[in-house]
Design a protein around this motif. Sequence first.
Motif, PDB file in Angstrom:
ATOM      1  N   SER A 163      44.018   5.245 -36.812  1.00 21.72           N
ATOM      2  CA  SER A 163      45.287   5.159 -37.546  1.00 21.72           C
ATOM      3  C   SER A 163      45.305   6.153 -38.695  1.00 21.72           C
ATOM      4  O   SER A 163      46.358   6.712 -39.041  1.00 21.72           O
ATOM      5  CB  SER A 163      45.519   3.735 -38.065  1.00 21.72           C
ATOM      6  N   ASP A 206      47.803  -4.545 -33.344  1.00 20.88           N
ATOM      7  CA  ASP A 206      46.894  -4.534 -32.201  1.00 20.88           C
ATOM      8  C   ASP A 206      45.550  -5.176 -32.550  1.00 20.88           C
ATOM      9  O   ASP A 206      44.982  -5.933 -31.756  1.00 20.88           O
ATOM     10  CB  ASP A 206      46.672  -3.095 -31.710  1.00 20.88           C
ATOM     11  N   LYS A 224      51.402  -0.624 -36.533  1.00 26.13           N
ATOM     12  CA  LYS A 224      51.100  -0.801 -35.101  1.00 26.13           C
ATOM     13  C   LYS A 224      49.606  -1.052 -34.902  1.00 26.13           C
ATOM     14  O   LYS A 224      49.203  -1.950 -34.133  1.00 26.13           O
ATOM     15  CB  LYS A 224      51.521   0.451 -34.329  1.00 26.13           C
ATOM     16  N   ALA A 239      54.501   3.230 -40.162  1.00 26.73           N
ATOM     17  CA  ALA A 239      54.740   2.699 -38.819  1.00 26.73           C
ATOM     18  C   ALA A 239      53.458   2.741 -37.977  1.00 26.73           C
ATOM     19  O   ALA A 239      53.135   1.783 -37.260  1.00 26.73           O
ATOM     20  CB  ALA A 239      55.847   3.486 -38.133  1.00 26.73           C
TER      21      ALA A 239
END
Length: 290
Positions: free
Chosen positions: A158, A198, A194, A190
């Motif tokens: 990320s 997860d 996400k 964003a």
Amino acid sequence: MEDTTRAAMRVSGVSIAVNLLLSLAKLAAGLIARSGAMISDAVHSASDIFSTVIVMIGVRLSGKAADREHPYGHERMECVAAIVLAVVLLITGLAIGWSGAQKLLSSQRDALPVPGLLALLAAVVSIAVKEGMFWYTRYHARRLGSPALMADAWHHRSDALSSIGALVGIAGARMGLRELDPLASVVICAFIAKAAFDIFRDAVDKMVDHSCDPATEKAIRGCVEGHDQVRRVDLLRTREFGSRMYIELEIALDGALTLEQSHAIAESVHDDVEKAFPKVKHIMIHVNPA
């Protein structure tokens, strides 16, 4: 388990060292080059240090031996660490996105500074380093079967994605589109959200005794049915307990066998499955007459 714990701690130590150096470098580049996107990216990298500490605590606790209060061990502590990491990651992402949105909605958008070249170079370096850390941590997470390390690996990914957003925003701002620099912070938010979702979903699946994937169950069934004296598999249930696996098994044997012979065959099946699947912590085998 102790060897696994030491290996996970070593990987986490490397992550902390890399993130500390990288976050300081990106913060300096963001301040010098006047890039809000790079400062946001530096904050994201700094949050990785805190998340890795959480991972280390989780791995250390999960490695504790079973005791009277916890007869099944402490493996789920890694899942708890992963959930905490996901929450921290989400909060960090929302803070970064809020900062970028405030600048975008400001009435003084024309006064936004143009980022310097140093911020652009820092973004490129960050992408390369964080992607490398993702593959390094993921490799060891799979080798050790550690959900907390896997969560940390995706935290690295990320960060790499957020650096790509920063790169695009900084490059666009240098080309005259000043709004792209704060917009990159919103995009980074964003990506982080996400990744947090997860990680959280995977950890919760393991906390609620989620069954193993169909491919693993098929492989276990094949291993059991491959035993010469097993007539059939009447029941196979699996559940994930943190990073480990529990199996409930019913096998059919020749009804003419003695209790001692049936027990010996069940022990042999037990040993074969544990040898073929190192993640298995416990197997309960019931024998039915064929």
